[in-house]
Scaffold this active site. Structure first.
Site, PDB file in Angstrom:
ATOM      1  N   GLY A 113      13.160  75.962  60.134  1.00 14.41           N
ATOM      2  CA  GLY A 113      13.701  75.001  59.181  1.00 14.41           C
ATOM      3  C   GLY A 113      13.601  75.449  57.745  1.00 14.41           C
ATOM      4  O   GLY A 113      14.161  76.474  57.363  1.00 14.41           O
ATOM      5  N   LEU A 126      11.244  88.618  55.272  1.00 14.26           N
ATOM      6  CA  LEU A 126       9.836  88.255  55.137  1.00 14.26           C
ATOM      7  C   LEU A 126       9.667  87.091  54.163  1.00 14.26           C
ATOM      8  O   LEU A 126      10.331  87.030  53.120  1.00 14.26           O
ATOM      9  CB  LEU A 126       9.012  89.445  54.634  1.00 14.26           C
ATOM     10  N   THR A 127       8.745  86.215  54.520  1.00 14.98           N
ATOM     11  CA  THR A 127       8.394  85.143  53.609  1.00 14.98           C
ATOM     12  C   THR A 127       6.911  84.822  53.751  1.00 14.98           C
ATOM     13  O   THR A 127       6.248  85.259  54.689  1.00 14.98           O
ATOM     14  CB  THR A 127       9.254  83.889  53.837  1.00 14.98           C
ATOM     15  N   TYR A 128       6.424  84.056  52.788  1.00 20.21           N
ATOM     16  CA  TYR A 128       5.020  83.638  52.781  1.00 20.21           C
ATOM     17  C   TYR A 128       4.939  82.154  53.087  1.00 20.21           C
ATOM     18  O   TYR A 128       5.765  81.360  52.616  1.00 20.21           O
ATOM     19  CB  TYR A 128       4.398  83.911  51.408  1.00 20.21           C
ATOM     20  N   HIS A 129       3.933  81.759  53.866  1.00 18.78           N
ATOM     21  CA  HIS A 129       3.592  80.354  54.055  1.00 18.78           C
ATOM     22  C   HIS A 129       2.122  80.177  53.737  1.00 18.78           C
ATOM     23  O   HIS A 129       1.296  81.065  54.029  1.00 18.78           O
ATOM     24  CB  HIS A 129       3.835  79.913  55.498  1.00 18.78           C
ATOM     25  N   ILE A 132      14.954  78.984  53.678  1.00 17.04           N
ATOM     26  CA  ILE A 132      15.567  78.434  54.883  1.00 17.04           C
ATOM     27  C   ILE A 132      15.576  79.519  55.957  1.00 17.04           C
ATOM     28  O   ILE A 132      15.947  80.662  55.689  1.00 17.04           O
ATOM     29  CB  ILE A 132      17.017  77.974  54.628  1.00 17.04           C
ATOM     30  N   CYS A 182      12.017  87.662  51.114  1.00 20.49           N
ATOM     31  CA  CYS A 182      13.382  87.594  51.629  1.00 20.49           C
ATOM     32  C   CYS A 182      14.213  88.817  51.244  1.00 20.49           C
ATOM     33  O   CYS A 182      15.444  88.748  51.162  1.00 20.49           O
ATOM     34  CB  CYS A 182      14.073  86.307  51.175  1.00 20.49           C
ATOM     35  N   GLY A 199      16.551  85.572  58.806  1.00 22.62           N
ATOM     36  CA  GLY A 199      15.969  85.900  57.515  1.00 22.62           C
ATOM     37  C   GLY A 199      15.004  87.072  57.577  1.00 22.62           C
ATOM     38  O   GLY A 199      14.889  87.760  58.593  1.00 22.62           O
ATOM     39  N   ALA A 223      11.185  75.538  53.810  1.00 21.59           N
ATOM     40  CA  ALA A 223       9.870  75.544  53.159  1.00 21.59           C
ATOM     41  C   ALA A 223      10.090  75.359  51.663  1.00 21.59           C
ATOM     42  O   ALA A 223      10.827  76.125  51.042  1.00 21.59           O
ATOM     43  CB  ALA A 223       9.137  76.859  53.426  1.00 21.59           C
TER      44      ALA A 223
END
Length: 249
Positions: free
Chosen positions: A183, A99-102, A171, A201, A97, A185
């Site tokens: 996994g 870029l993503t934010y957590h 994912i 993403c 994947g 989010a």
């Protein structure tokens, strides 16, 4: 053009046997929930160690539910140009994947399963993770959908305009010796403005945004999500065994 609910990828996913990841006769999957936010490097180190132990037959499989402090992660397809405002720490990671934010209010589930023993099929495994999210959302009367040209799980937003959709879950997976980690989010009640620091993403089309259960009017707690997640997981992957919050990964 937004894909219809009958797009080819959805039909292919529906044709897969998504319940075939249950492991007959194996130990229950350990189910751990961390109450306090876990720093990302600490989580990755713990996952790496646990995956090695699972592959060596020295530890049972594990699902680890947690939240992170605000941060961005970049997967193997991440582009530097998608980081618009580095307001939070950014970590390169080996998951698939972009870029993503957590951050707080987002339920992250790190899923460490021995796919060699269960079913060594990456495509079917990702489809089962999608199904895990869809069933969890359905418990809160939210209809999530897959999209052929966009990763993750999406919800239609006709209230925002024609063909508008928002992403509610991401994912990203990685395998070592056929043991999965990283996994999913699910956005429960994160600060959605924090997603503005990146192109989530890699999806820049203004019709596609980010949402959460609370944003959709579902006042679910993290504990509610955890119950629904566990039920859906057991339907797809088999029984679990709860660990104390302070148990080591």
């Amino acid at each position: 053009m937004v894909n219809s609910p009958q797009n080819p990828r959805q039909d292919q996913r529906q044709d897969l046997d998504l319940t075939s990841f249950s492991a007959a006769g194996g130990e229950p999957v350990e189910w751990r929930i961390s109450d306090a936010p876990v720093p990302y490097p600490e989580a990755v180190a713990a996952m790496e160690a646990r995956v090695a132990a699972i592959a060596a037959g020295e530890a049972p499989e594990l699902v680890w539910l947690l939240e992170h402090p605000p941060l961005y992660t970049s997967g193997t397809s991440g582009k530097a140009s998608d980081l618009l405002d580095p307001r939070f720490p950014t970590f390169a990671t080996g998951r698939g994947g972009q870029l993503t934010y957590h951050g707080p209010g987002q339920r992250v589930a790190y899923i460490m399963l021995d796919l060699k023993r269960r079913r060594p099929d990456v495509r079917a495994y990702v489809a089962s993770l999608e199904e895990l999210i869809l069933r969890t959302l359905a418990a809160f009367n939210v209809r999530g959908e897959r999209r052929e040209d966009r990763v993750g799980v999406w919800v239609k937003r006709p209230d925002k305009g024609v063909d508008h959709e928002d992403k509610i879950a991401a994912i990203g997976v990685r395998l070592k010796r056929w043991v999965s980690f990283h996994g999913i989010a699910i956005n429960v009640e994160p600060e959605l403005a924090h997603f503005a620091g990146i192109v989530p993403c890699g999806v820049a089309d203004p019709r596609y945004g980010v949402t959460s259960l609370v944003d959709l009017g579902q006042l679910a707690t993290m504990a509610d999500i955890d119950i629904a997640l566990r039920q859906a997981f057991e339907e797809l992957f088999g029984p679990t065994r709860a660990l104390l919050p302070e148990a080591a990964v």
